[in-house]
Design an enzyme around this catalytic site. Sequence first.
Site, PDB file in Angstrom:
ATOM      1  N   SER A 179      -5.171 -10.374   6.815  1.00 61.10           N
ATOM      2  CA  SER A 179      -4.364 -11.597   6.651  1.00 61.10           C
ATOM      3  C   SER A 179      -4.194 -12.342   7.978  1.00 61.10           C
ATOM      4  O   SER A 179      -4.247 -13.581   8.008  1.00 61.10           O
ATOM      5  CB  SER A 179      -3.007 -11.284   6.022  1.00 61.10           C
ATOM      6  OG  SER A 179      -2.355 -10.259   6.716  1.00 61.10           O
ATOM      7  N   HIS A 197      -5.142  -4.049   1.281  1.00 57.60           N
ATOM      8  CA  HIS A 197      -4.238  -4.608   2.306  1.00 57.60           C
ATOM      9  C   HIS A 197      -2.842  -4.707   1.680  1.00 57.60           C
ATOM     10  O   HIS A 197      -2.266  -3.705   1.270  1.00 57.60           O
ATOM     11  CB  HIS A 197      -4.830  -5.947   2.761  1.00 57.60           C
ATOM     12  CG  HIS A 197      -4.201  -6.568   3.964  1.00 57.60           C
ATOM     13  ND1 HIS A 197      -3.395  -5.887   4.842  1.00 57.60           N
ATOM     14  CD2 HIS A 197      -4.253  -7.854   4.455  1.00 57.60           C
ATOM     15  CE1 HIS A 197      -2.988  -6.698   5.795  1.00 57.60           C
ATOM     16  NE2 HIS A 197      -3.492  -7.906   5.588  1.00 57.60           N
ATOM     17  N   HIS A 255      -5.226   4.221   7.026  1.00 60.16           N
ATOM     18  CA  HIS A 255      -5.095   2.954   7.757  1.00 60.16           C
ATOM     19  C   HIS A 255      -6.360   2.667   8.549  1.00 60.16           C
ATOM     20  O   HIS A 255      -7.046   3.593   8.993  1.00 60.16           O
ATOM     21  CB  HIS A 255      -3.897   3.002   8.714  1.00 60.16           C
ATOM     22  CG  HIS A 255      -3.425   1.640   9.092  1.00 60.16           C
ATOM     23  ND1 HIS A 255      -3.913   0.968  10.182  1.00 60.16           N
ATOM     24  CD2 HIS A 255      -2.545   0.810   8.491  1.00 60.16           C
ATOM     25  CE1 HIS A 255      -3.334  -0.214  10.240  1.00 60.16           C
ATOM     26  NE2 HIS A 255      -2.504  -0.345   9.232  1.00 60.16           N
ATOM     27  N   ARG A 271       6.643   2.313  10.626  1.00 60.73           N
ATOM     28  CA  ARG A 271       7.347   1.460   9.661  1.00 60.73           C
ATOM     29  C   ARG A 271       7.677   2.269   8.410  1.00 60.73           C
ATOM     30  O   ARG A 271       8.722   2.104   7.795  1.00 60.73           O
ATOM     31  CB  ARG A 271       6.484   0.234   9.303  1.00 60.73           C
ATOM     32  CG  ARG A 271       6.125  -0.621  10.522  1.00 60.73           C
ATOM     33  CD  ARG A 271       5.080  -1.668  10.191  1.00 60.73           C
ATOM     34  NE  ARG A 271       3.824  -1.070   9.736  1.00 60.73           N
ATOM     35  CZ  ARG A 271       2.806  -1.739   9.214  1.00 60.73           C
ATOM     36  NH1 ARG A 271       2.899  -3.045   9.079  1.00 60.73           N
ATOM     37  NH2 ARG A 271       1.712  -1.116   8.835  1.00 60.73           N
ATOM     38  N   ASP A 314       3.302   0.918   3.235  1.00 66.62           N
ATOM     39  CA  ASP A 314       3.500   0.667   1.806  1.00 66.62           C
ATOM     40  C   ASP A 314       3.901   1.899   1.001  1.00 66.62           C
ATOM     41  O   ASP A 314       4.187   1.796  -0.189  1.00 66.62           O
ATOM     42  CB  ASP A 314       2.210   0.073   1.208  1.00 66.62           C
ATOM     43  CG  ASP A 314       1.848  -1.241   1.874  1.00 66.62           C
ATOM     44  OD1 ASP A 314       2.763  -2.041   2.098  1.00 66.62           O
ATOM     45  OD2 ASP A 314       0.666  -1.454   2.169  1.00 66.62           O
TER      46      ASP A 314
HETATM   47  N1  AMX Z   1      -7.374   7.576  -0.526  1.00 68.76           N
HETATM   48  C1  AMX Z   1      -8.669   7.876  -0.799  1.00 68.76           C
HETATM   49  N2  AMX Z   1      -9.689   7.604   0.029  1.00 68.76           N
HETATM   50  C2  AMX Z   1      -9.385   7.043   1.192  1.00 68.76           C
HETATM   51  C3  AMX Z   1      -8.064   6.741   1.574  1.00 68.76           C
HETATM   52  C4  AMX Z   1      -7.036   7.009   0.653  1.00 68.76           C
HETATM   53  N3  AMX Z   1      -5.758   6.688   0.887  1.00 68.76           N
HETATM   54  N4  AMX Z   1      -8.082   6.195   2.821  1.00 68.76           N
HETATM   55  C5  AMX Z   1      -9.385   6.147   3.203  1.00 68.76           C
HETATM   56  N5  AMX Z   1     -10.166   6.652   2.216  1.00 68.76           N
HETATM   57  C6  AMX Z   1     -11.617   6.677   2.181  1.00 68.76           C
HETATM   58  C7  AMX Z   1     -12.171   5.262   2.267  1.00 68.76           C
HETATM   59  O1  AMX Z   1     -12.145   4.634   0.989  1.00 68.76           O
HETATM   60  C8  AMX Z   1     -13.558   5.482   2.812  1.00 68.76           C
HETATM   61  O2  AMX Z   1     -14.371   5.948   1.765  1.00 68.76           O
HETATM   62  P1  AMX Z   1     -15.899   5.415   1.625  1.00 68.76           P
HETATM   63  O3  AMX Z   1     -16.560   5.755   2.936  1.00 68.76           O
HETATM   64  O4  AMX Z   1     -16.431   6.180   0.474  1.00 68.76           O
HETATM   65  O5  AMX Z   1     -15.811   3.960   1.394  1.00 68.76           O
HETATM   66  C9  AMX Z   1     -13.351   6.664   3.776  1.00 68.76           C
HETATM   67  O6  AMX Z   1     -12.126   7.312   3.341  1.00 68.76           O
HETATM   68  C10 AMX Z   1     -13.194   6.272   5.232  1.00 68.76           C
HETATM   69  O7  AMX Z   1     -12.146   5.334   5.330  1.00 68.76           O
HETATM   70  P2  AMX Z   1     -11.305   5.221   6.694  1.00 68.76           P
HETATM   71  O8  AMX Z   1     -12.266   4.936   7.796  1.00 68.76           O
HETATM   72  O9  AMX Z   1     -10.388   6.388   6.840  1.00 68.76           O
HETATM   73  O10 AMX Z   1     -10.381   3.961   6.393  1.00 68.76           O
HETATM   74  P3  AMX Z   1     -10.786   2.416   6.418  1.00 68.76           P
HETATM   75  O11 AMX Z   1     -10.485   1.888   7.762  1.00 68.76           O
HETATM   76  O12 AMX Z   1     -12.145   2.179   5.885  1.00 68.76           O
HETATM   77  O13 AMX Z   1      -9.765   1.837   5.332  1.00 68.76           O
HETATM   78  C11 AMX Z   1      -7.672   1.609   4.249  1.00 68.76           C
HETATM   79  C12 AMX Z   1      -8.379   1.767   5.605  1.00 68.76           C
HETATM   80  C13 AMX Z   1      -6.216   1.276   4.510  1.00 68.76           C
HETATM   81  C14 AMX Z   1      -8.321   0.429   3.504  1.00 68.76           C
HETATM   82  C15 AMX Z   1      -7.824   2.918   3.436  1.00 68.76           C
HETATM   83  O14 AMX Z   1      -7.184   3.972   4.128  1.00 68.76           O
HETATM   84  C16 AMX Z   1      -7.250   2.793   2.035  1.00 68.76           C
HETATM   85  O15 AMX Z   1      -7.959   2.322   1.128  1.00 68.76           O
HETATM   86  N6  AMX Z   1      -5.961   3.219   1.821  1.00 68.76           N
HETATM   87  C17 AMX Z   1      -5.307   3.044   0.542  1.00 68.76           C
HETATM   88  C18 AMX Z   1      -4.893   1.589   0.349  1.00 68.76           C
HETATM   89  C19 AMX Z   1      -3.727   1.227   1.244  1.00 68.76           C
HETATM   90  O16 AMX Z   1      -2.732   1.943   1.332  1.00 68.76           O
HETATM   91  N7  AMX Z   1      -3.847   0.076   1.903  1.00 68.76           N
HETATM   92  C20 AMX Z   1      -2.729  -0.460   2.729  1.00 68.76           C
HETATM   93  C21 AMX Z   1      -3.027  -0.432   4.210  1.00 68.76           C
HETATM   94  C22 AMX Z   1      -1.883  -1.034   4.990  1.00 68.76           C
HETATM   95  C23 AMX Z   1      -1.741  -2.490   4.693  1.00 68.76           C
HETATM   96  O17 AMX Z   1      -2.586  -3.291   5.044  1.00 68.76           O
HETATM   97  N8  AMX Z   1      -0.709  -2.863   4.010  1.00 68.76           N
END
Ligand code: AMX
Length: 435
Positions: free
Chosen positions: A234, A264, A310, A319, A365
């Site tokens: 964002s 996000h 994250h 947070r 979150d």
């Molecule tokens: N549950 C399951 N799998 C997860 C995970 C979770 N909470 N967090 C990461 N992974 C997976 C990813 O999907 C990715 O899988 P892939 O290689 O098969 O695509 C792998 O682990 C590696 O990911 P990463 O390097 O640890 O994280 P990232 O930087 O690619 O993504 C984030 C970060 C936040 C998108 C991811 O941790 C996620 O999807 N979390 C759940 C959604 C969430 O809570 N988002 C909110 C973030 C904070 C915000 O912006 N408000």
Amino acid sequence: MATLKEVLAGQISTARQNAKEFVKQYGTKVIDQVTLEQIYGGMRGISCLICDTSSVPADKGLIIRGRPVAEVANNLPEEVLWLLLTGEMPDKANTEALRADLAKRSAAVPEYVWKVIDAMPADAHPMCLFSTAILALEGESAFRKRYDEGLRKEDFWEPTLEDTLNLVAQTPVLAAGIYRKKFNKGARIAPDAKLDLGANFVRMLGLDDKGGEFTKLMRLYLVLHSDHENGNVSAMATATVNSALSDLYYSLSAGMNGLAGPLHGLANQECLNWVLGLMKKLGGTPTKEQIEHYADETLGAGKVIPGYGHGVLRVTDPRFECFYEFGKKHCPEDPVFKTVKTVFEVIPGKLQQIQKIKNPWPNVDAASGSLLYHFGLTETLFYTVLFGVSRTMGVCAQSLWSRAMMQPLIRPKSVTTAFLESTAKTAQSGRLPTA
Ligand code: AMX
């Protein structure tokens, strides 16, 4: 007493001079280098953006203008807005002046915006309504008017400050109006010029808050989500659009469209839905074993566990800790909060077993929704809008400083796969440490 604009004017002229000399002296120094896996990996970890409003070290989490977020968690959103903009905490007189200014601006939302919202389909997501409402107000932009009149580059920040203050004041009004329409809560409630941002927002939502605890939560909520450096979707979307000198209404609306994604900002909606789905399936507060099983089902279906992980952080989000402490103090026996607590005891261990996941810990979150739910804000669809109202402060403060520093159009370079294939075979391996 110097006004906000006067304080900024003084800081900006010094910062411009410093930046000019800094770049002249060190402009050719190498700060980072880019590997192939970073290009394929969402540009993760490349140090190539400037953001002075806040930073997010992987092992510490959000630091707002040099202050760890927990240190400012009990400040008013108005104080944190001043801090984001100037790097200083305001004194009482400045806080009151800013509060009164924002309250006054909040009363000036034009009527036409509600007609736009009323014309939207009943099933439109509240984030779509929120982003549309911000965009609909674009004609109010002070920047655009002044730019069309022939504004000089040195002065771009002045109407950007006007737009910032109007947006910070009016996004809670838009959000509350959307809440009341979308969830059939009755007529809109006007802001009260005597209240602060958090109290006014609660008033306009129309939810019961006799004990004043929901207002405390709302102030905390507005502070904790206010900024998270510039590399997140964002903030970067807002900054990129704003760098084209599209005004803040266009830019913020774009940023909100990014916040609406489940990876996000939408994660707060998804996270509480996940917890409520778990409770519904099991008919009450689940055990650790039941949570493990439910998490396995989620992961087995190829989904993420919302609220965990994250892009930058590698520790529990501070947070999250602030919200968690608030819950322990204000609603320790609430069944949804209790479930969130047990989920926190189970999920990090579960995610640690999956090698590819870099951060198994909760993000902002993971707990926020359970607290909103406790105080009667049960419509999870609305949660990301609350995040957006708060994040308006940070991304607008960032844009103000970009315009103040006369930063150019953001325009990185893309390359073709063929270029990468030929270059990778001859390039050296190894990379510099990240910031
Ligand atoms: N549950 C399951 N799998 C997860 C995970 C979770 N909470 N967090 C990461 N992974 C997976 C990813 O999907 C990715 O899988 P892939 O290689 O098969 O695509 C792998 O682990 C590696 O990911 P990463 O390097 O640890 O994280 P990232 O930087 O690619 O993504 C984030 C970060 C936040 C998108 C991811 O941790 C996620 O999807 N979390 C759940 C959604 C969430 O809570 N988002 C909110 C973030 C904070 C915000 O912006 N408000």
